[in-house]
Design a protein around this motif. Structure first.
Motif, short mmCIF file in Angstrom:
data_model
loop_
_atom_site.label_atom_id
_atom_site.label_comp_id
_atom_site.label_asym_id
_atom_site.label_seq_id
_atom_site.Cartn_x
_atom_site.Cartn_y
_atom_site.Cartn_z
N VAL A 1 0.84 -1.18 0.00
CA VAL A 1 0.00 0.00 0.00
C VAL A 1 0.88 1.24 0.00
CG1 VAL A 1 -0.21 -0.11 2.53
CG2 VAL A 1 -1.81 1.28 1.21
N ASP A 2 0.55 2.20 -0.85
CA ASP A 2 1.24 3.50 -0.89
C ASP A 2 0.32 4.52 -0.23
OD1 ASP A 2 3.47 2.55 -2.32
OD2 ASP A 2 2.32 2.65 -4.19
N VAL A 3 0.80 5.12 0.84
CA VAL A 3 -0.02 6.03 1.63
C VAL A 3 0.43 7.47 1.42
CG1 VAL A 3 -0.81 6.65 3.95
CG2 VAL A 3 -0.46 4.24 3.35
N VAL A 4 -0.52 8.31 1.05
CA VAL A 4 -0.27 9.75 0.92
C VAL A 4 -1.02 10.43 2.07
CG1 VAL A 4 -0.57 11.80 -0.51
CG2 VAL A 4 -0.05 9.59 -1.58
N ASN B 1 -3.12 15.66 8.96
CA ASN B 1 -3.07 14.80 10.14
C ASN B 1 -4.42 14.16 10.44
OD1 ASN B 1 -0.32 15.20 10.72
ND2 ASN B 1 -0.78 17.14 11.79
N HIS B 2 -5.40 14.42 9.58
CA HIS B 2 -6.75 13.91 9.83
C HIS B 2 -7.17 12.84 8.83
CE1 HIS B 2 -7.42 17.02 12.85
NE2 HIS B 2 -6.92 17.89 11.99
N ALA B 3 -6.42 12.67 7.76
CA ALA B 3 -6.81 11.70 6.74
C ALA B 3 -5.62 11.29 5.88
CB ALA B 3 -7.91 12.28 5.86
N VAL B 4 -5.74 10.12 5.26
CA VAL B 4 -4.74 9.65 4.32
C VAL B 4 -5.45 9.06 3.10
CG1 VAL B 4 -3.00 9.13 6.08
CG2 VAL B 4 -4.63 7.36 5.39
N THR C 1 -3.10 -7.13 10.62
CA THR C 1 -2.70 -8.53 10.84
C THR C 1 -3.73 -9.44 10.19
OG1 THR C 1 -3.87 -8.56 12.97
CG2 THR C 1 -1.52 -8.01 13.01
N PRO C 2 -3.35 -10.67 9.84
CA PRO C 2 -4.26 -11.55 9.10
C PRO C 2 -5.55 -11.87 9.83
CG PRO C 2 -2.31 -12.75 9.83
CD PRO C 2 -2.03 -11.29 10.03
N PHE C 3 -5.50 -12.02 11.17
CA PHE C 3 -6.70 -12.35 11.92
C PHE C 3 -7.06 -11.26 12.91
CE2 PHE C 3 -4.81 -16.45 10.70
CZ PHE C 3 -5.87 -16.98 9.99
N GLY C 4 -6.68 -10.04 12.57
CA GLY C 4 -6.94 -8.92 13.46
C GLY C 4 -8.24 -8.21 13.14
N GLU C 5 -8.28 -6.95 13.49
CA GLU C 5 -9.47 -6.13 13.32
C GLU C 5 -9.54 -5.61 11.89
OE1 GLU C 5 -11.22 -1.92 15.18
OE2 GLU C 5 -9.40 -2.85 15.98
N GLY D 1 -6.66 6.21 13.62
CA GLY D 1 -5.66 7.16 14.11
C GLY D 1 -4.26 6.59 14.04
N ASP D 2 -4.12 5.32 14.41
CA ASP D 2 -2.81 4.68 14.35
C ASP D 2 -2.33 4.53 12.91
OD1 ASP D 2 -0.59 3.06 15.60
OD2 ASP D 2 -1.49 1.50 14.34
N LEU D 3 -3.25 4.23 12.00
CA LEU D 3 -2.88 4.09 10.59
C LEU D 3 -2.40 5.42 10.02
CD1 LEU D 3 -4.57 1.95 7.91
CD2 LEU D 3 -4.13 4.34 7.39
N ILE D 4 -3.04 6.53 10.44
CA ILE D 4 -2.64 7.85 9.96
C ILE D 4 -1.29 8.26 10.55
CG2 ILE D 4 -3.23 10.32 10.03
CD1 ILE D 4 -6.19 9.44 9.91
N GLU D 5 -1.11 7.98 11.83
CA GLU D 5 0.15 8.36 12.49
C GLU D 5 1.31 7.48 12.05
OE1 GLU D 5 0.58 10.94 14.30
OE2 GLU D 5 -1.53 11.53 14.39
N ASN D 6 1.04 6.21 11.78
CA ASN D 6 2.10 5.27 11.39
C ASN D 6 1.69 4.53 10.11
OD1 ASN D 6 3.75 5.50 14.01
ND2 ASN D 6 1.73 4.87 14.77
N PRO D 7 1.76 5.19 8.97
CA PRO D 7 1.33 4.57 7.72
C PRO D 7 2.09 3.28 7.44
CG PRO D 7 1.71 6.92 7.43
CD PRO D 7 2.27 6.57 8.77
N PRO D 8 1.38 2.18 7.19
CA PRO D 8 2.04 0.89 6.92
C PRO D 8 2.51 0.78 5.48
CG PRO D 8 -0.32 0.61 6.84
CD PRO D 8 -0.09 2.06 7.21
N SER D 9 3.45 -0.13 5.24
CA SER D 9 3.88 -0.41 3.87
C SER D 9 3.06 -1.53 3.26
CB SER D 9 5.36 -0.79 3.87
OG SER D 9 5.58 -1.97 4.63
N HIS D 10 2.49 -2.38 4.12
CA HIS D 10 1.66 -3.49 3.66
C HIS D 10 0.46 -3.65 4.61
CE1 HIS D 10 5.49 -4.40 1.68
NE2 HIS D 10 4.81 -5.17 0.82
N VAL D 11 -0.63 -4.14 4.08
CA VAL D 11 -1.79 -4.49 4.89
C VAL D 11 -2.35 -5.82 4.38
CG1 VAL D 11 -2.44 -2.10 5.44
CG2 VAL D 11 -3.38 -3.20 3.40
N TRP D 12 -3.28 -6.37 5.14
CA TRP D 12 -3.93 -7.62 4.76
C TRP D 12 -5.31 -7.32 4.19
CZ3 TRP D 12 -1.66 -12.45 5.02
CH2 TRP D 12 -0.43 -12.51 5.68
N VAL D 13 -5.66 -8.02 3.12
CA VAL D 13 -6.98 -7.89 2.48
C VAL D 13 -7.59 -9.28 2.38
CG1 VAL D 13 -8.23 -7.19 0.41
CG2 VAL D 13 -6.22 -5.89 1.13
N LYS D 14 -8.88 -9.39 2.71
CA LYS D 14 -9.55 -10.69 2.59
C LYS D 14 -10.89 -10.52 1.89
CE LYS D 14 -12.02 -10.86 7.05
NZ LYS D 14 -13.41 -10.92 6.55
#
Length: 321
Positions: A235-238, A242-245, A266-270, A297-310
């Motif tokens: 995932v590429d996050v722009v 501080n309120h949205a990505v 995480t694969p079996f997370g929220e 809020g955590d995703l905005i503050e710490n943008p991930p490089s990868h996420v899980w999709v199901k």
């Protein structure tokens, strides 16, 4: 305008006000419909003696009602079923009457069938457990202790699912709700299989010749299928503020407008679902994620490089637009 015409118009207006009251929204109407149908079937069964046999309760008839309700409650939330419902609702010609198109546009209230059917199924399973115990008290050799134990555990966990799915609990403890709904739900499914096998052994039947076996196969496939497509994607996050990505995905899936995909750290997370924003003539899609709680809020503050999709791309409310 005559007095009679004015009176008729007033009555029509008052009726529309009543039917548009929030407590009578389509979601609640579906809940009431399922409840009324189940109550009617129960009363009719009492009058016809359907729930009773020569020596106690007729366990098969009660079990069938429990299975029908639970199957409807689970299958109506399956992603492919949801897409099929939205497909049918959006194929109605614009030449059809407005009241009919208006009703079809409320297809996103299908959750009323999910909640009411699962609650009704739990009540029927509770009735089945009571009938099993009553038959044993009256001296029946069956069902076995194993079947009784499995049924008791199953009903207890189903009650836990209902309690933790209430709006107040979900709002305060959403992460707990999601974990309970997933892992306890899987446990109930396993117990359901064990109970079906145990009942078949009790009666000396053949498992593959029972309706419950084939319905359980369908339910299991419905629950498992979203997890068969589980994948970790880039995932590429722009971050414009501080309120949205804006999260950009391009892993081979270009969704249709008005759909959503669920992502997780995480694969079996929220998992959280967001409306997809596809771009014309471009592969992939974007998600606009605004700050609405701890997870976002955590995703905005710490943008991930990868996420899980199901699961698959699923129709949402915007599909009706």
């Amino acid at each position: 305008m005559t007095i009679e015409a004015t009176t008729a118009e007033t009555r029509s207006y008052n009726w529309r006000r009543i039917t548009r009251h929030p407590s009578l929204m389509e979601y609640n109407r579906l809940v009431m419909l399922v409840a009324v149908v189940n109550i009617a079937v129960f009363i009719a069964g009492l009058q016809e003696g359907r729930w009773f046999a020569e020596s106690g309760f007729a366990l098969g008839a009660i079990a069938d009602m429990a299975l029908i309700n639970l199957s409807l409650g689970i299958l109506i939330r399956q992603q492919r079923v949801v897409n099929a419902l939205f497909w049918m609702a959006t194929r109605i010609p614009t030449s059809w009457p407005l009241w009919l198109r208006w009703g079809a546009g409320k297809v996103f209230h299908f959750g009323g069938l999910h909640s009411s059917s699962t609650v009704s199924g739990t009540i029927w399973f509770g009735f089945l457990l009571y009938a099993m115990v009553a038959n044993r008290i009256e001296g029946a050799a069956l069902p076995s202790d194993q079947t009784l134990a499995l049924s008791g555990a199953m009903v207890s966990l189903m009650v836990l699912l209902i309690v933790t799915a209430q709006g107040g609990f979900r709002a305060r403890h959403h992460n707990t709700f999601e974990k309970v709904h997933r892992f306890v739900g899987w446990t109930v499914l396993g117990l359901f299989w064990a109970q079906t096998v145990s009942i078949t052994q009790d009666t000396g039947g053949i498992l593959m010749e029972t309706p419950a076996f084939w319905m359980l196969c369908l339910i299991t496939l419905s629950i498992v299928s979203p997890w068969l497509s589980l994948k970790r994607v880039k995932v590429d996050v722009v971050k414009p503020s501080n309120h949205a990505v804006l999260a950009k995905f391009d892993y081979g899936d270009t969704p249709f407008p008005g759909s959503s995909n669920a992502i997780s750290h995480t694969p079996f997370g929220e998992y959280h679902a967001f409306a997809n924003i596809p771009s014309p003539k471009e592969s992939g899609y974007r998600l606009a994620i605004s700050r609405a709680g701890d997870w976002t809020g955590d995703l905005i503050e710490n943008p991930p490089s990868h996420v899980w999709v199901k699961g698959i791309t699923t129709s949402g409310v915007a599909r009706i637009e």
